[in-house]
Design a protein around this motif. Structure first.
Motif, mmCIF file in Angstrom:
data_model
loop_
_atom_site.group_PDB
_atom_site.id
_atom_site.type_symbol
_atom_site.label_atom_id
_atom_site.label_comp_id
_atom_site.label_asym_id
_atom_site.label_seq_id
_atom_site.Cartn_x
_atom_site.Cartn_y
_atom_site.Cartn_z
ATOM 1 N N UNK A 1 0.832 -1.192 0.000
ATOM 2 C CA UNK A 1 0.000 0.000 0.000
ATOM 3 C C UNK A 1 0.868 1.244 0.000
ATOM 4 N N UNK A 2 0.329 2.286 -0.614
ATOM 5 C CA UNK A 2 1.072 3.543 -0.680
ATOM 6 C C UNK A 2 0.199 4.709 -0.221
ATOM 7 N N UNK A 3 0.865 5.766 0.193
ATOM 8 C CA UNK A 3 0.216 7.025 0.539
ATOM 9 C C UNK A 3 0.678 8.074 -0.464
ATOM 10 N N UNK A 4 -0.252 8.934 -0.888
ATOM 11 C CA UNK A 4 0.100 10.051 -1.757
ATOM 12 C C UNK A 4 0.211 11.303 -0.906
ATOM 13 N N UNK A 5 1.328 11.981 -1.027
ATOM 14 C CA UNK A 5 1.541 13.263 -0.360
ATOM 15 C C UNK A 5 1.541 14.348 -1.427
ATOM 16 N N UNK A 6 0.920 15.489 -1.129
ATOM 17 C CA UNK A 6 0.825 16.567 -2.112
ATOM 18 C C UNK A 6 1.228 17.885 -1.478
ATOM 19 N N UNK A 7 1.952 18.686 -2.255
ATOM 20 C CA UNK A 7 2.411 19.997 -1.792
ATOM 21 C C UNK A 7 2.215 21.017 -2.898
ATOM 22 N N UNK A 8 1.795 22.218 -2.521
ATOM 23 C CA UNK A 8 1.652 23.322 -3.471
ATOM 24 C C UNK A 8 2.399 24.532 -2.946
ATOM 25 N N UNK A 9 3.113 25.205 -3.842
ATOM 26 C CA UNK A 9 3.812 26.436 -3.495
ATOM 27 C C UNK A 9 3.564 27.451 -4.606
ATOM 28 N N UNK A 10 3.594 28.725 -4.243
ATOM 29 C CA UNK A 10 3.279 29.805 -5.172
ATOM 30 C C UNK A 10 4.374 30.861 -5.093
ATOM 31 N N UNK A 11 4.713 31.435 -6.248
ATOM 32 C CA UNK A 11 5.679 32.532 -6.265
ATOM 33 C C UNK A 11 5.191 33.598 -7.245
ATOM 34 N N UNK A 12 5.396 34.844 -6.862
ATOM 35 C CA UNK A 12 5.126 35.980 -7.753
ATOM 36 C C UNK A 12 6.425 36.286 -8.490
ATOM 37 N N UNK A 13 6.322 36.539 -9.794
ATOM 38 C CA UNK A 13 7.503 36.772 -10.619
ATOM 39 C C UNK A 13 7.333 38.112 -11.334
ATOM 40 N N UNK A 85 6.737 7.106 -8.554
ATOM 41 C CA UNK A 85 5.358 7.563 -8.782
ATOM 42 C C UNK A 85 5.165 9.023 -8.353
ATOM 43 N N UNK A 86 4.801 9.854 -9.310
ATOM 44 C CA UNK A 86 4.533 11.259 -9.002
ATOM 45 C C UNK A 86 3.644 11.861 -10.083
ATOM 46 N N UNK A 87 3.053 13.001 -9.747
ATOM 47 C CA UNK A 87 2.206 13.738 -10.690
ATOM 48 C C UNK A 87 2.115 15.168 -10.186
ATOM 49 N N UNK A 88 1.638 16.037 -11.034
ATOM 50 C CA UNK A 88 1.499 17.411 -10.584
ATOM 51 C C UNK A 88 1.193 18.354 -11.715
ATOM 52 N N UNK A 103 3.105 25.742 -8.250
ATOM 53 C CA UNK A 103 3.600 24.395 -8.508
ATOM 54 C C UNK A 103 2.958 23.438 -7.515
ATOM 55 N N UNK A 104 2.331 22.387 -8.022
ATOM 56 C CA UNK A 104 1.747 21.352 -7.178
ATOM 57 C C UNK A 104 2.419 20.035 -7.541
ATOM 58 N N UNK A 105 2.959 19.366 -6.543
ATOM 59 C CA UNK A 105 3.647 18.091 -6.736
ATOM 60 C C UNK A 105 3.021 17.072 -5.799
ATOM 61 N N UNK A 106 2.689 15.910 -6.334
ATOM 62 C CA UNK A 106 2.198 14.792 -5.519
ATOM 63 C C UNK A 106 3.091 13.595 -5.803
ATOM 64 N N UNK A 107 3.392 12.827 -4.762
ATOM 65 C CA UNK A 107 4.250 11.658 -4.937
ATOM 66 C C UNK A 107 3.766 10.568 -4.004
ATOM 67 N N UNK A 118 7.214 9.956 9.383
ATOM 68 C CA UNK A 118 6.271 10.984 9.826
ATOM 69 C C UNK A 118 5.984 11.940 8.667
ATOM 70 N N UNK A 119 4.815 11.801 8.091
ATOM 71 C CA UNK A 119 4.433 12.579 6.916
ATOM 72 C C UNK A 119 4.650 14.078 7.098
ATOM 73 N N UNK A 120 4.421 14.594 8.289
ATOM 74 C CA UNK A 120 4.589 16.027 8.500
ATOM 75 C C UNK A 120 6.043 16.439 8.352
ATOM 76 N N UNK A 121 6.949 15.631 8.888
ATOM 77 C CA UNK A 121 8.382 15.919 8.793
ATOM 78 C C UNK A 121 8.822 15.889 7.328
ATOM 79 N N UNK A 122 8.458 14.824 6.636
ATOM 80 C CA UNK A 122 8.806 14.693 5.223
ATOM 81 C C UNK A 122 8.195 15.837 4.422
ATOM 82 N N UNK A 123 6.938 16.159 4.722
ATOM 83 C CA UNK A 123 6.247 17.237 4.029
ATOM 84 C C UNK A 123 6.948 18.576 4.192
#
Length: 152
Positions: A1-13, A85-88, A103-107, A118-123
């Motif tokens: 079994x696997x867990x998907x973790x997702x993160x989003x970050x935003x930058x103004x350019x 395994x990743x997507x985004x 940018x949104x990355x899920x793995x 610990x998902x929070x630490x990795x996140x």
């Protein structure tokens, strides 16, 4: 079994969306601002596919990625079809002479590993790295814009 973790970050350019789009859509240039990405190679026989190599702290991962959706100056989405395994997606926002990039990355990681690390630490590690990557991208886009605006 696997867990998907997702993160989003935003930058103004401080660059128009056309320039920001051009820089991101040249996938092979991503190692310039993505700390963990060692290389990206777009396949000659199928430009929707690219081979990625991530290297950090003695770990090395590779994957084959396919662009699943492309809307010029707005969106690039991908998913891995082989390897890590990743997507985004990368979403672009046009603010006249400025723009924003989200940018949104899920793995996927094995469930036991997620609990162990610990998902929070990795996140926090991944999110901090992505924020730093987007900050480097902003600096790179500023540099490219200055070079294009003021030829020597």
């Amino acid at each position: 079994m696997t867990d998907w973790l997702e993160h989003s970050v935003l930058v103004e350019v401080d660059a128009p969306v056309e320039l920001v789009w051009d820089l991101w859509s040249d996938l092979e240039q991503m190692p310039r601002w993505m700390k963990w990405i060692e290389s990206v190679r777009v396949l000659e026989d199928d430009p929707e596919l690219s081979r990625w190599k991530l290297a950090s702290g003695g770990f090395e991962f590779t994957w084959l990625s396919r662009i699943t959706k492309l809307v010029e100056h707005q969106l690039i989405q991908w998913e891995a079809v082989d390897g890590l395994p990743n997507r985004g997606g990368i979403r672009f926002y046009d603010h006249k002479d400025k723009s924003a990039v989200k940018l949104t990355v899920a793995y996927s990681i094995p469930s036991f590993l997620g609990k162990l690390m610990d998902n929070l630490f990795l996140g926090r590690i991944v999110e901090g790295t992505l924020k730093a990557d987007l900050k480097r991208f902003k600096q790179y886009a500023d540099q490219v814009q200055q070079e294009r605006s003021y030829p020597e």
